[in-house]
Design a protein around this motif. Structure first.
Motif, PDB file in Angstrom:
ATOM      1  N   CYS A  62     -33.864  -6.705   9.479  1.00 29.42           N
ATOM      2  CA  CYS A  62     -33.843  -5.276   9.827  1.00 29.42           C
ATOM      3  C   CYS A  62     -32.806  -4.999  10.921  1.00 29.42           C
ATOM      4  CB  CYS A  62     -35.229  -4.832  10.297  1.00 29.42           C
ATOM      5  SG  CYS A  62     -35.253  -3.098  10.813  1.00 29.42           S
ATOM      6  N   LYS A  63     -31.999  -3.938  10.694  1.00 32.21           N
ATOM      7  CA  LYS A  63     -30.982  -3.553  11.682  1.00 32.21           C
ATOM      8  C   LYS A  63     -31.350  -2.244  12.385  1.00 32.21           C
ATOM      9  CE  LYS A  63     -27.307  -5.895   9.127  1.00 32.21           C
ATOM     10  NZ  LYS A  63     -26.338  -5.654   8.032  1.00 32.21           N
ATOM     11  N   ALA A  64     -32.598  -1.849  12.253  1.00 39.02           N
ATOM     12  CA  ALA A  64     -33.109  -0.656  12.951  1.00 39.02           C
ATOM     13  C   ALA A  64     -32.240   0.574  12.716  1.00 39.02           C
ATOM     14  CB  ALA A  64     -33.248  -0.948  14.452  1.00 39.02           C
ATOM     15  N   CYS A  65     -31.739   0.722  11.481  1.00 35.97           N
ATOM     16  CA  CYS A  65     -30.867   1.871  11.207  1.00 35.97           C
ATOM     17  C   CYS A  65     -31.660   3.167  11.135  1.00 35.97           C
ATOM     18  CB  CYS A  65     -30.093   1.654   9.913  1.00 35.97           C
ATOM     19  SG  CYS A  65     -31.113   1.757   8.422  1.00 35.97           S
ATOM     20  N   GLY A  66     -32.941   3.063  10.862  1.00 36.18           N
ATOM     21  CA  GLY A  66     -33.787   4.256  10.872  1.00 36.18           C
ATOM     22  C   GLY A  66     -33.822   5.030   9.574  1.00 36.18           C
ATOM     23  N   CYS A 109     -35.213   4.248   6.672  1.00 36.40           N
ATOM     24  CA  CYS A 109     -36.550   4.246   6.070  1.00 36.40           C
ATOM     25  C   CYS A 109     -37.481   5.163   6.863  1.00 36.40           C
ATOM     26  CB  CYS A 109     -37.119   2.826   6.012  1.00 36.40           C
ATOM     27  SG  CYS A 109     -37.224   2.036   7.627  1.00 36.40           S
ATOM     28  N   PHE A 156     -40.237   2.016  14.898  1.00 38.71           N
ATOM     29  CA  PHE A 156     -39.637   0.772  15.399  1.00 38.71           C
ATOM     30  C   PHE A 156     -40.638   0.037  16.265  1.00 38.71           C
ATOM     31  CE2 PHE A 156     -35.895   3.639  14.896  1.00 38.71           C
ATOM     32  CZ  PHE A 156     -35.337   2.962  13.819  1.00 38.71           C
ATOM     33  N   VAL A 206     -38.471  -2.492  12.048  1.00 35.75           N
ATOM     34  CA  VAL A 206     -39.393  -1.430  11.649  1.00 35.75           C
ATOM     35  C   VAL A 206     -40.785  -2.000  11.354  1.00 35.75           C
ATOM     36  CG1 VAL A 206     -39.907  -0.203   9.492  1.00 35.75           C
ATOM     37  CG2 VAL A 206     -37.938   0.456  10.865  1.00 35.75           C
ATOM     38  N   CYS A 242     -33.287   1.527   2.204  1.00 35.60           N
ATOM     39  CA  CYS A 242     -32.940   0.456   3.140  1.00 35.60           C
ATOM     40  C   CYS A 242     -31.683  -0.265   2.658  1.00 35.60           C
ATOM     41  CB  CYS A 242     -34.094  -0.537   3.274  1.00 35.60           C
ATOM     42  SG  CYS A 242     -33.606  -1.955   4.297  1.00 35.60           S
ATOM     43  N   PRO A 243     -30.631  -0.284   3.467  1.00 34.81           N
ATOM     44  CA  PRO A 243     -29.393  -0.944   3.046  1.00 34.81           C
ATOM     45  C   PRO A 243     -29.468  -2.467   3.163  1.00 34.81           C
ATOM     46  CG  PRO A 243     -29.005   0.646   4.845  1.00 34.81           C
ATOM     47  CD  PRO A 243     -30.477   0.384   4.777  1.00 34.81           C
ATOM     48  N   VAL A 254     -34.779  -5.166   3.486  1.00 36.63           N
ATOM     49  CA  VAL A 254     -35.825  -5.600   4.399  1.00 36.63           C
ATOM     50  C   VAL A 254     -37.196  -5.446   3.756  1.00 36.63           C
ATOM     51  CG1 VAL A 254     -36.897  -5.098   6.643  1.00 36.63           C
ATOM     52  CG2 VAL A 254     -34.405  -4.961   6.375  1.00 36.63           C
ATOM     53  N   ILE A 255     -37.309  -4.460   2.869  1.00 36.01           N
ATOM     54  CA  ILE A 255     -38.635  -3.983   2.485  1.00 36.01           C
ATOM     55  C   ILE A 255     -39.001  -4.321   1.044  1.00 36.01           C
ATOM     56  CG2 ILE A 255     -40.147  -1.950   2.474  1.00 36.01           C
ATOM     57  CD1 ILE A 255     -38.133  -0.581   4.333  1.00 36.01           C
TER      58      ILE A 255
END
Ligand SMILES: Cc1ncc(C[n+]2csc(CCOP(=O)(O)OP(=O)(O)O)c2C)c(N)n1
Ligand code: SF4
Ligand code: SF4
Ligand code: SF4
Ligand SMILES: [Mg+2]
Lengths: 71, 246, 352
Positions: free
Chosen positions: A13-17, A19, A30, A43, A61-62, A65-66
């Motif tokens: 996860c890169k916490a891009c936000g 999702c 987060f 996340v 999600c790019p 992660v999910i």
């Protein structure tokens, strides 16, 4: 009872936000208490019971992660 | 419980090197899902560009080649001619495809090469630090158009989908975006249709995907998605520009 | 044994087909176009691919793709076209993709002229594009050799996984001569590295990007080792009347064949002349030069340029013997012109 279940590969996860933004139930946040190997707060699901398993978080999600499961 | 969403088999386990929120990751996944669903992973050969997605050969779990900047369509052309029963796709950025590789892409389309091009339009050169691309919007500030792109000096942004749709050799040309869930779903559908066009031997196919570059746009990933909707889609309309049925 | 009258360019193209070449990708340019035209007629009939590309850039990248499928592929061009191909040749060398690149040379710089030329010697023998690499360069001197070296080129290309260039003067491409047509090549090396779709195996990757210092240095060391091996095994040259030679001419290509006459003529006039004809321009046959530097009095490099191979000869001679140069531009000097040059040197050196 939750109809869906989400599994996070938190270390990706890169916490891009994205999702967080697109979850229709607004139940993703987060995790401020964790820092992953990439240096981000990954996340997490705030209210697992609310998850419908719609899969939208995974769709947006790019970073793969999910994983989403549904009844 | 049944799994509704997980990593496709056509991707390796390698972590993407992209910036947080960069749409390259979504587009990779969509291609891989199509390869999985069409069951053609082992029959597919992908060609990655020079650009941020230069390392895509580490991510796709099929035979892959890395091309010189802009030349992927030429490479794919020869491969498809020599391996006509294989699926060939190129993955190209807007600098790669619409600037240095303009010759190769136009002629691949003119010849009606039976290849599938995934064209990632993020309006600038991501990899080299945000310089102007042929797709940079009028008024858009980049490191090499610091006062904003002007029609009088830098000229007009290239509409590649419209341009290539004019060629007889083009069989399927579509522009999509990945800025929200419905558009992501439509993008996947378009990529699948492009690969099916290739399977049917109808000609050249391309999906132009409007993508984000939060890093060089100076926006958060969420803001970048909105920027696509507010600034890109009005100039680059979404939809199918060419659908040959036979 | 079938003997047929053939133009050099046709003999080369036919040689490539005999070697199993099944892909030709090129862009027309005089004096190489006949090779493309020959392939355009033949390849579609034997299940091969011929494409007239939109540019030499596209053509050489089609070679990159074509070779990646494991097929024997080739391109042919000249001067400005070969310059455009350098981007791809660098990539192909790094990716270690076998192929044949033909340079039916013309004069430069710039658009230059379409007359015979050897002015691309430096470009060919130093790699030509960016980065640390070499390609094998073969220089035929007859239609027969156009065919035979085309066959050899594909063999060496596969064996060492490297591009091989054939460099010939335009006059050689046009020269009509009887050629013994060789048997079709039937044995080929396996190419487990080819990207053909990963059915039943792990995916293959063909790539030239190496971001880490260690990896890049490793790649360069690997290529250097390969080039050393090629240098050790593949130097080729023809020696002509060297045993007692006091003046040794070094020349390649069709020019060298013409100079044989000069050498024989000079001998009639009492000059002990000989000839070394490099067949591989890279690797350069330096041992042949070293051998005559111990026995002869002087070396004369004759080239259709302003002095390029002469530098390799001087390197090989290592200062043991004077190395002179005689060059013309835009035409192949006739035998008498070179004979006069030999007599002049012989007289000056007191060898008559
Ligand atoms: C021949 C050549 N010229 C220039 C470059 C430098 N370069 C690398 S990537 C790139 C632009 C890539 O932009 P784009 O195709 O839009 O891809 P993005 O990074 O935006 O995904 C450039 C100019 C290069 N590698 N090769
Ligand atoms: S599956 Fe749907 S509801 Fe559940 S977390 Fe993801 S986006 Fe939210
Ligand atoms: S979209 Fe993916 S990478 Fe971005 S915050 Fe959510 S889980 Fe993390
Ligand atoms: S620079 Fe832009 S295009 Fe490149 S990875 Fe980062 S966000 Fe994506
Ligand atoms: Mg770009």
């Amino acid at each position: 009872m939750a109809r869906g279940r989400v599994i996070f590969l938190a270390e990706r996860c890169k916490a891009c936000g994205l999702c967080v933004e697109f979850c229709p139930k607004n139940i993703l946040v987060f995790d401020d208490h964790t820092i992953n190997v990439l240096g981000f707060h990954p996340v997490m699901l705030l209210q697992p019971d609310e998850c419908t398993g719609c899969g939208i978080c995974g769709l947006m999600c790019p970073d793969l992660v999910i994983q989403v499961e549904r009844e | 419980m049944k799994t509704v969403f997980k990593k496709p088999e056509s991707l390796t386990d390698a972590k993407f090197h992209y910036c947080p929120g960069c749409s390259h990751g979504i587009i990779h996944r969509l291609i891989a899902e199509c390869l999985d669903e069409l069951k053609i992973r082992e029959q597919t050969i992908g060609i990655c560009p020079v650009g941020c997605s230069v390392l895509a050969y580490e991510y796709f779990n099929c035979d892959m080649l890395e091309a010189a900047h802009g030349r992927a369509p030429a490479i794919a052309t020869a491969m498809k001619r020599l391996l006509p029963d294989r699926y060939l796709f190129t993955y190209q950025g807007d600098g790669d495809l619409a600037s240095i590789g303009m010759g190769e892409i136009v002629h691949a389309s003119l010849r009606g090469e039976k290849i599938t091009v995934i064209f990632v339009n993020n309006t600038l050169y991501g990899m080299t630090g945000g310089q102007m691309a042929p797709t940079t919007l009028l008024g858009q500030v980049t490191t090499t158009s610091p006062y904003g792109r002007s029609k009088d000096w830098e000229g007009y942004p290239a509409k590649m989908a419209e341009l290539l749709a004019q060629n007889e050799g083009s069989a399927y040309i579509c522009r999509t975006a990945v800025n929200d869930p419905p558009n992501v779903v439509k993008t996947k559908r378009a990529i699948k249709k492009a690969l099916q066009t290739q399977a049917r031997g109808l000609g050249f196919s391309m999906v132009e995907v409007l993508s984000t570059c939060p890093t060089n746009w100076g926006l958060s990933p969420v803001e970048a998605m909105k920027w696509v909707e507010e600034n890109m889609i009005p100039y680059y309309p979404l939809g199918e520009f060419k659908v040959k049925e036979e | 044994m079938k003997k047929v009258l053939m133009k050099g360019n046709e003999a080369l193209a036919e040689g490539a087909l005999i070697a199993g070449c099944r892909g030709f990708f090129g862009y027309p340019i005089t004096p190489s176009s006949e090779i493309a035209e020959y392939m355009a007629r033949k390849l579609p009939k034997i299940g091969g691919a011929f494409i007239q590309a939109e540019s030499e850039l596209a053509a050489i990248n089609m070679i990159y793709g074509g070779s990646s499928t494991g097929t024997r592929v080739m391109t042919a061009s000249s001067g400005p076209g070969i310059s455009l191909k350098q981007e791809g040749i660098s990539f192909i060398s790094e990716a270690e993709l076998p192929c044949l690149i033909v340079n039916v040379s013309r004069g430069g710089p710039g658009l230059g002229g379409i007359q015979p030329s050897q002015a691309d010697y430096f470009q060919a023998t130093r790699g030509g594009g960016h980065g640390d690499y070499r390609i094998i360069v073969l220089a035929p001197s007859s239609s027969q050799e156009m065919m035979d070296l085309a066959i050899l080129a594909f063999e060496l290309a596969d064996k060492y996984r490297t591009p091989v260039m054939i460099m010939a003067e335009g006059t050689l491409g046009n020269l009509m001569e009887p050629v013994i047509v060789r048997e079709a090549v039937t044995e080929f090396l396996d190419k487990p590295w080819a990207t053909t779709g990963c059915v039943g195996r792990k995916p293959n990757v063909i790539n030239t990007l190496h971001l880490s210092q260690e990896e890049l240095e490793g790649r360069n060391r690997h290529l250097t080792e390969k080039y050393k091996m090629i240098s050790k095994n593949e130097k080729r040259a023809e020696s002509f009347l060297l045993d007692d030679a006091e003046i040794v001419v070094v020349a390649f290509g069709l020019l060298a064949r013409i100079i044989k006459k000069s050498v024989m003529e000079a001998r009639k006039k009492g000059v002990k002349a000989g000839l070394i004809r490099p067949v591989t321009l890279w690797p350069f046959p330096d041992e042949h030069i070293q051998a005559v530097s111990r026995t002869a009095r002087t070396i004369l490099s004759v080239e259709i340029n302003m002095g390029q191979m002469v530098e390799d000869i001087r390197l090989a001679a290592g200062g043991k013997i004077p190395v002179e140069f005689y060059g013309r531009i835009g035409f192949t000097p006739n035998p008498e012109e070179i004979t006069r040059q030999l007599l002049f040197i012989a007289e000056r050196e007191g060898l008559l």
